[in-house]
Design a protein around this motif. Structure first.
Motif, mmCIF file in Angstrom:
data_model
loop_
_atom_site.group_PDB
_atom_site.id
_atom_site.type_symbol
_atom_site.label_atom_id
_atom_site.label_comp_id
_atom_site.label_asym_id
_atom_site.label_seq_id
_atom_site.Cartn_x
_atom_site.Cartn_y
_atom_site.Cartn_z
ATOM 1 N N PRO A 82 57.728 -61.565 25.109
ATOM 2 C CA PRO A 82 56.264 -61.684 24.996
ATOM 3 C C PRO A 82 55.507 -61.259 26.246
ATOM 4 O O PRO A 82 54.294 -61.050 26.191
ATOM 5 C CB PRO A 82 56.054 -63.189 24.736
ATOM 6 C CG PRO A 82 57.368 -63.695 24.236
ATOM 7 C CD PRO A 82 58.397 -62.876 24.943
ATOM 8 N N ARG A 93 50.543 -60.713 21.516
ATOM 9 C CA ARG A 93 51.622 -61.693 21.730
ATOM 10 C C ARG A 93 51.888 -62.506 20.465
ATOM 11 O O ARG A 93 53.039 -62.739 20.088
ATOM 12 C CB ARG A 93 51.269 -62.612 22.890
ATOM 13 C CG ARG A 93 51.282 -61.931 24.249
ATOM 14 C CD ARG A 93 51.209 -62.944 25.378
ATOM 15 N NE ARG A 93 51.233 -62.259 26.663
ATOM 16 C CZ ARG A 93 50.143 -61.946 27.363
ATOM 17 N NH1 ARG A 93 48.937 -62.280 26.890
ATOM 18 N NH2 ARG A 93 50.238 -61.316 28.512
ATOM 19 N N ILE A 123 53.720 -60.485 17.779
ATOM 20 C CA ILE A 123 55.153 -60.351 18.041
ATOM 21 C C ILE A 123 55.863 -61.680 17.839
ATOM 22 O O ILE A 123 56.929 -61.751 17.211
ATOM 23 C CB ILE A 123 55.378 -59.813 19.465
ATOM 24 C CG1 ILE A 123 54.831 -58.383 19.584
ATOM 25 C CG2 ILE A 123 56.863 -59.850 19.831
ATOM 26 C CD1 ILE A 123 54.846 -57.836 20.997
ATOM 27 N N LEU A 162 63.263 -60.080 16.589
ATOM 28 C CA LEU A 162 63.066 -60.235 18.035
ATOM 29 C C LEU A 162 64.391 -60.125 18.783
ATOM 30 O O LEU A 162 64.450 -59.564 19.878
ATOM 31 C CB LEU A 162 62.394 -61.574 18.322
ATOM 32 C CG LEU A 162 61.017 -61.784 17.668
ATOM 33 C CD1 LEU A 162 60.435 -63.135 18.065
ATOM 34 C CD2 LEU A 162 60.062 -60.654 18.034
ATOM 35 N N GLN A 197 50.322 -56.587 13.920
ATOM 36 C CA GLN A 197 51.696 -56.947 13.579
ATOM 37 C C GLN A 197 52.339 -55.896 12.683
ATOM 38 O O GLN A 197 53.481 -55.487 12.913
ATOM 39 C CB GLN A 197 51.745 -58.303 12.888
ATOM 40 C CG GLN A 197 53.161 -58.767 12.581
ATOM 41 C CD GLN A 197 53.177 -60.122 11.918
ATOM 42 O OE1 GLN A 197 52.919 -60.229 10.718
ATOM 43 N NE2 GLN A 197 53.472 -61.163 12.691
ATOM 44 N N LEU A 257 53.022 -52.797 14.721
ATOM 45 C CA LEU A 257 54.139 -52.989 15.637
ATOM 46 C C LEU A 257 55.472 -53.029 14.900
ATOM 47 O O LEU A 257 56.485 -52.534 15.415
ATOM 48 C CB LEU A 257 53.940 -54.257 16.459
ATOM 49 C CG LEU A 257 52.871 -54.146 17.549
ATOM 50 C CD1 LEU A 257 52.585 -55.509 18.160
ATOM 51 C CD2 LEU A 257 53.283 -53.149 18.631
ATOM 52 N N PHE A 294 58.401 -50.729 15.968
ATOM 53 C CA PHE A 294 59.688 -51.327 16.312
ATOM 54 C C PHE A 294 60.805 -50.773 15.432
ATOM 55 O O PHE A 294 61.973 -50.760 15.821
ATOM 56 C CB PHE A 294 59.615 -52.843 16.204
ATOM 57 C CG PHE A 294 58.707 -53.480 17.241
ATOM 58 C CD1 PHE A 294 58.276 -52.770 18.348
ATOM 59 C CD2 PHE A 294 58.286 -54.799 17.104
ATOM 60 C CE1 PHE A 294 57.439 -53.349 19.309
ATOM 61 C CE2 PHE A 294 57.463 -55.398 18.053
ATOM 62 C CZ PHE A 294 57.038 -54.667 19.154
#
Length: 311
Positions: free
Chosen positions: A19, A60, A63, A71, A157, A160, A164
Motif C-alpha cells: 500500500p 490505497r 488496492i 495482493l 480499482q 488497476l 495488474f
C-alpha cells in the motif's frame, strides 16, 4: 521497457509494503511515456501532478480491497503505482530494468485526469465509447458498480485490476514477454492463455485465430482519435459475442485480452460485482450483452483463472 539509471530507488520501492508503493511519477517514467507517445503519433505530453491526499487514499483503498491472493501475487513483481497526467490513456504498465538489462519489476503509471469528476460507471462507459465517433445514434453504457458503490475509488480499482493483469503476465507461461522481441517467442502452444484465441505467425506477429476474429476488430483503438462510426456499435458487439473475448478492449490484442479477462474475473467472479453492458439509442436500450462469465464462451478462461487464483 523502462531502463532506469537509479536501481537503488526501485529496490527501495520494492521493499515497501504494497500500500505504500504509491506516489508521484518519477521523471524517467514520464519521459518513457512521452517517447512512446511520440513513436505512436499521440499528441499527449505527460506531466507531473500534485498529489491529492484524498486521491491517494482512494488508490490505497482500491488496492486494499482486492482479494488477498491477488495482493500476494503482486507483492514481488509490482514496484508501485505512480500518478501523472496527459498520458494518452487511463494507465500504462511496463517493465523496469537496470542499465545492465536486469529486470527489477513492473510499474503502473495512472493518469489522474482520467478520474476527474468520474465515478466508476461514468469512467467505464467513457472508456468503452472511446473507439467510436461521438454524436452517433448509439452509445455504450457499462455498469461496473451498484449505485451505492459508484465512486472514484471503485473506478480506480477496476483500472488497476486490468493493469495488474499486465504485471502478472510478465515472466509467466500465459503470454510471450512483450519486451523481448518476437524472434525470442516460443510457439503458440507453449503459452497457456495465448493459445486460447491467438496465434503467433511466421514473422512473429500475434493475430487472433480465425474463429475469434471479426469485421472492424483491427480498426478499434481505445483512447485514440482513430475512431470508427458509432453506427457500427450494435454490429460490433453482436460479433464480439461470437468470440471468446471477454470485452471489446480484450479483442484488440493478446495482452489486453489477458488483462481484461483477469480484471473482469476478479471483479465479477471473485468479488461479486456487476458488469452490465448495454447499447442505447437515447434513453432506449436496444441491446444488452450477456454476462460473459455465465456464457459457454468463457469456459476456457474461467477454468484458467480458477486454477491460477485458487477460486
Amino acid at each position: 521497457m523502462i531502463v532506469s539509471s537509479d536501481v537503488e530507488y526501485w529496490l527501495k520501492q520494492a521493499n515497501l509494503p504494497l500500500p505504500d508503493r504509491i506516489g508521484k511519477a518519477p521523471e524517467e517514467l514520464l519521459a518513457y511515456v512521452a517517447k512512446v507517445n511520440n513513436c505512436t503519433s499521440a499528441d499527449q505530453l505527460p506531466a507531473q501532478v500534485e498529489l491529492n491526499p484524498d486521491f491517494l487514499n482512494d488508490i490505497r483503498a482500491a488496492i486494499a480491497d482486492m482479494p488477498p491472493v491477488v495482493l500476494q501475487l503482486l507483492d514481488k513483481p509490482l514496484l508501485g503505482v505512480y500518478l501523472g497526467r496527459g498520458l494518452g490513456s487511463s494507465a500504462v504498465t511496463d517493465v523496469v530494468a537496470g542499465p545492465d538489462g536486469q529486470i527489477l519489476g513492473l510499474v503502473t503509471l495512472m493518469d489522474a485526469d482520467a478520474f476527474l469528476g468520474r465515478t466508476a460507471n461514468d469512467w467505464a462507459s467513457w472508456k468503452e465509447n472511446t473507439p467510436f465517433l461521438s454524436h452517433s445514434a448509439f452509445q455504450v453504457h457499462l455498469q461496473i458498480e451498484a449505485a451505492e458503490n459508484d465512486n472514484r475509488k471503485n473506478a480506480m480499482q477496476f483500472l488497476l485490476l486490468h493493469e495488474f493483469g499486465h504485471v502478472l503476465t510478465a515472466n509467466s507461461e500465459f503470454l510471450p514477454d512483450w519486451w523481448i522481441g518476437s524472434q525470442k517467442f516460443k510457439s503458440t502452444e507453449e503459452y497457456s492463455f495465448l493459445s486460447l484465441s491467438w496465434q503467433i505467425t511466421m514473422n512473429g506477429d500475434i493475430i487472433p485465430l480465425l474463429r475469434h476474429d471479426f469485421e472492424h476488430r483491427k480498426n478499434l483503438h481505445f483512447y485514440s482519435d482513430q475512431q470508427v462510426a458509432g453506427d457500427l456499435i450494435p454490429g460490433i458487439y453482436n460479433a464480439l459475442e461470437k468470440t471468446g473475448f471477454s470485452s471489446l478492449y480484450a479483442a484488440t490484442n493478446a495482452y489486453d485480452d489477458f488483462a481484461e479477462a483477469f480484471a473482469m474475473y476478479v471483479h465479477s467472479v471473485m468479488m461479486g460485482k456487476p458488469y452490465r453492458l448495454s447499447i442505447r439509442s437515447g434513453d432506449e436500450i436496444i441491446m444488452e450483452v450477456a454476462d460473459y462469465w455465465s456464457s459457454p464462451r468463457s469456459r476456457s478462461r474461467k477454468q484458467l483463472f480458477a486454477e491460477y487464483l485458487g477460486n
